[in-house]
Design an enzyme around this catalytic site. Sequence first.
Site, PDB file in Angstrom:
ATOM      1  N   ASN A 119     -14.723  -5.093   2.543  1.00 20.86           N
ATOM      2  CA  ASN A 119     -14.019  -6.356   2.303  1.00 20.86           C
ATOM      3  C   ASN A 119     -14.842  -7.561   2.759  1.00 20.86           C
ATOM      4  O   ASN A 119     -14.858  -8.608   2.097  1.00 20.86           O
ATOM      5  CB  ASN A 119     -12.663  -6.344   3.003  1.00 20.86           C
ATOM      6  CG  ASN A 119     -11.605  -5.622   2.187  1.00 20.86           C
ATOM      7  OD1 ASN A 119     -11.873  -5.146   1.087  1.00 20.86           O
ATOM      8  ND2 ASN A 119     -10.407  -5.525   2.718  1.00 20.86           N
TER       9      ASN A 119
ATOM     10  N   VAL B  70       0.833  -1.202   0.000  1.00 21.52           N
ATOM     11  CA  VAL B  70       0.000   0.000   0.000  1.00 21.52           C
ATOM     12  C   VAL B  70       0.868   1.252   0.000  1.00 21.52           C
ATOM     13  O   VAL B  70       0.620   2.202  -0.758  1.00 21.52           O
ATOM     14  CB  VAL B  70      -0.948  -0.004   1.210  1.00 21.52           C
ATOM     15  CG1 VAL B  70      -1.680   1.335   1.342  1.00 21.52           C
ATOM     16  CG2 VAL B  70      -1.955  -1.143   1.088  1.00 21.52           C
TER      17      VAL B  70
ATOM     18  N   CYS C  18      -5.702  -9.372   2.327  1.00 21.44           N
ATOM     19  CA  CYS C  18      -6.775  -8.542   2.877  1.00 21.44           C
ATOM     20  C   CYS C  18      -7.970  -9.337   3.395  1.00 21.44           C
ATOM     21  O   CYS C  18      -8.262  -9.297   4.599  1.00 21.44           O
ATOM     22  CB  CYS C  18      -7.256  -7.542   1.819  1.00 21.44           C
ATOM     23  SG  CYS C  18      -6.003  -6.316   1.369  1.00 21.44           S
TER      24      CYS C  18
ATOM     25  N   HIS D 272     -17.714 -15.182  -9.324  1.00 19.31           N
ATOM     26  CA  HIS D 272     -17.018 -16.180 -10.121  1.00 19.31           C
ATOM     27  C   HIS D 272     -16.606 -17.326  -9.185  1.00 19.31           C
ATOM     28  O   HIS D 272     -15.754 -17.159  -8.318  1.00 19.31           O
ATOM     29  CB  HIS D 272     -15.791 -15.577 -10.813  1.00 19.31           C
ATOM     30  CG  HIS D 272     -16.137 -14.405 -11.692  1.00 19.31           C
ATOM     31  ND1 HIS D 272     -16.766 -14.558 -12.903  1.00 19.31           N
ATOM     32  CD2 HIS D 272     -15.970 -13.075 -11.510  1.00 19.31           C
ATOM     33  CE1 HIS D 272     -16.957 -13.378 -13.453  1.00 19.31           C
ATOM     34  NE2 HIS D 272     -16.489 -12.452 -12.622  1.00 19.31           N
ATOM     35  N   ALA D 273     -17.236 -18.459  -9.368  1.00 20.75           N
ATOM     36  CA  ALA D 273     -16.972 -19.594  -8.477  1.00 20.75           C
ATOM     37  C   ALA D 273     -15.532 -20.076  -8.629  1.00 20.75           C
ATOM     38  O   ALA D 273     -14.956 -20.044  -9.720  1.00 20.75           O
ATOM     39  CB  ALA D 273     -17.936 -20.730  -8.793  1.00 20.75           C
TER      40      ALA D 273
ATOM     41  N   PHE E 280      -8.461   1.107  -1.115  1.00 21.50           N
ATOM     42  CA  PHE E 280      -9.315   0.105  -1.746  1.00 21.50           C
ATOM     43  C   PHE E 280      -8.639  -0.392  -3.016  1.00 21.50           C
ATOM     44  O   PHE E 280      -9.196  -0.321  -4.108  1.00 21.50           O
ATOM     45  CB  PHE E 280     -10.695   0.698  -2.053  1.00 21.50           C
ATOM     46  CG  PHE E 280     -11.441   1.158  -0.835  1.00 21.50           C
ATOM     47  CD1 PHE E 280     -12.181   0.271  -0.084  1.00 21.50           C
ATOM     48  CD2 PHE E 280     -11.389   2.485  -0.436  1.00 21.50           C
ATOM     49  CE1 PHE E 280     -12.869   0.684   1.051  1.00 21.50           C
ATOM     50  CE2 PHE E 280     -12.072   2.914   0.688  1.00 21.50           C
ATOM     51  CZ  PHE E 280     -12.811   2.016   1.442  1.00 21.50           C
TER      52      PHE E 280
END
Length: 460
Positions: free
Chosen positions: A211, A11, A263, A254-255, A152
Site C-alpha cells: 500500500n 473485508v 487503506c 493517473h494524476a 488486497f
Amino acid sequence: MRITIVGAGYVGLVSAACFADFGHDVICVDKDEARVTALKHGRMPIFEPGLEKLVMRNASAGRLQFEQEIGPAVATADVVFIAVGTPSRRGDGHADLSHVYAAAREIGRSLTGYTVIATKSTVPVGTGDEVEVVLREAAPNARFDVVSNPEFLREGAAISDFKRPDRIVIGADSGAALAVMQEVYRPLFLNRSPVVAMGRRCAELTKYAANAFLATKITFINELADLCEAVGADVQNVAHGMGLDNRIGSKFLHAGPGYGGSCFPKDTLALLKTAQDHETPLRVVEAVASVNEARKRAMGRRIIRALGRDVRGSRVAILGLTFKPNTDDMRDSPAVAIVQALEDAGVRVSAYDPEGMEAARTYLPNVTMAGNAYEAAADADALAIVTEWDLFRALDLERLGAAMRHRRLIDLRNVYSRAAAEAAGFAYSAIGTGSPAVSASAGHAANVEPSAGRALAAAE
C-alpha cells in the site's frame, strides 16, 4: 471447510460471500445487531458492485449465515478469520488494534479442537505474535495456529480481486496451518492464482509495503503533474511513456487530487509509526503522506483561482464525493478537504455523487446535495470533477453549461479533453496539462487578483 469470519465490514463481508461462493460453509459474525439483522434480510451495509447478489445467492443456498454470537460459530470452525477494523488510533496515529485483540480473546474462549486463526485485518508487523499470546491466555490448552492472510481488495472491484487475485499471501510458521490455508483457497488454484507462503511477520509487512508503494506512485505522478504545468508539458503523455516500461507499469500513474479511502492514508501512517518505533524512519513514505495531505487542500485553492474575482458568495458544483468510483466510502476522500477549503473562502457548494451523498452528509453538512449532475450545476460559477465515475465521462457539456451561470470546468481527473470542453464554451483547466496559471502550487497565489488572494488566504 467450515469457516467463521469475525467482522461483517468491508473485508469481512466480501470475504464471507466469496468463500461461500467457493462452496465453503461460512458464518459471518458481527456484534452490531442492526447490521446482522439487515444482512439477514439482504440489506447491505456498504455499496460494492455485485455484493448484494452474491450474498443473497449464498445465503439462500445455506452456505452463508450471519450471527451475533461468536462462541458457537468458532466452536465448529476449521478456520477463523479476524476481519475487524484497525483505524488510526486517536492521538498518535498507530493502528488501533483493540478490536483485533478483543476478537482474539473471544475466539480463544470458544476453541474446540485444532483451529487456524487467520488475521485478515491490516495489522502492523508483530501483531500475530500478540494475538497468539492473547489466545493462549484465554485458552491455555487449546490447539491452534495463528497465520497472517492480508487482503488486497480494491473497493469497487473487490469480488473480482478476491476471485482472481494477483497473489494469495499466507504468513504461517507452521506446516499444518499452511496446509489448512491452502485447502481454503484450493478453488482458486484453477485460476493459477499463486500462493505466496512466508513467515507471519513477512506477510504482515507485505501488506503495508504494498500500500505504501502504491501511494508513492500516486504521489509521484501528482507532483510530476505540477512540474508539467510549470514547464508546458502534459502529464498524461509523460505517464504513458513511463508506464510502457514494464519495470514501472501504467497503474496508479493517473494524476489527480490525491489518494484517500480506508487503506492508504491509515496504512502509510501506521507503517511510519512502526518504523519510528524501531528507529528505522521511512523518509520517502513520510514525504508521500505529507505531500498527499497538502495536495487535497491545494485542489480547493485551484478551484478558487479559477473563479477569479468576487470569490465570496460564488457557487461551485462538485461532481463526485467518494474517494474513488464504485464505492460509497467517504473516508479521507479528497472531496472533503476540497469542499472545506471552498467553504472557508465563502464559496457555496452543491454536489452530486451516484452513491456517496448519504455518507457525505456526515462530513459535509453544509453542501447542497443534488439529484443529478445537471441539477448540481444549476447557477454555478464553476464546476469541478473530483471523482471519475463513469456517469461523468459522457455528460452533455452544452446542457451542463446552459445550466451554469459561468462556464468554468476544473477537471481534477482529466476526464475531458480541452478541445471538447472549449468547444462547449468552457474555460477549462485540468491536472498537469501545461497551464501554469491554474497550477496547484501555492507559489502561484501571488498571480491572482487581490480578491481571490484574500480567499486563498482564508482557504489555507
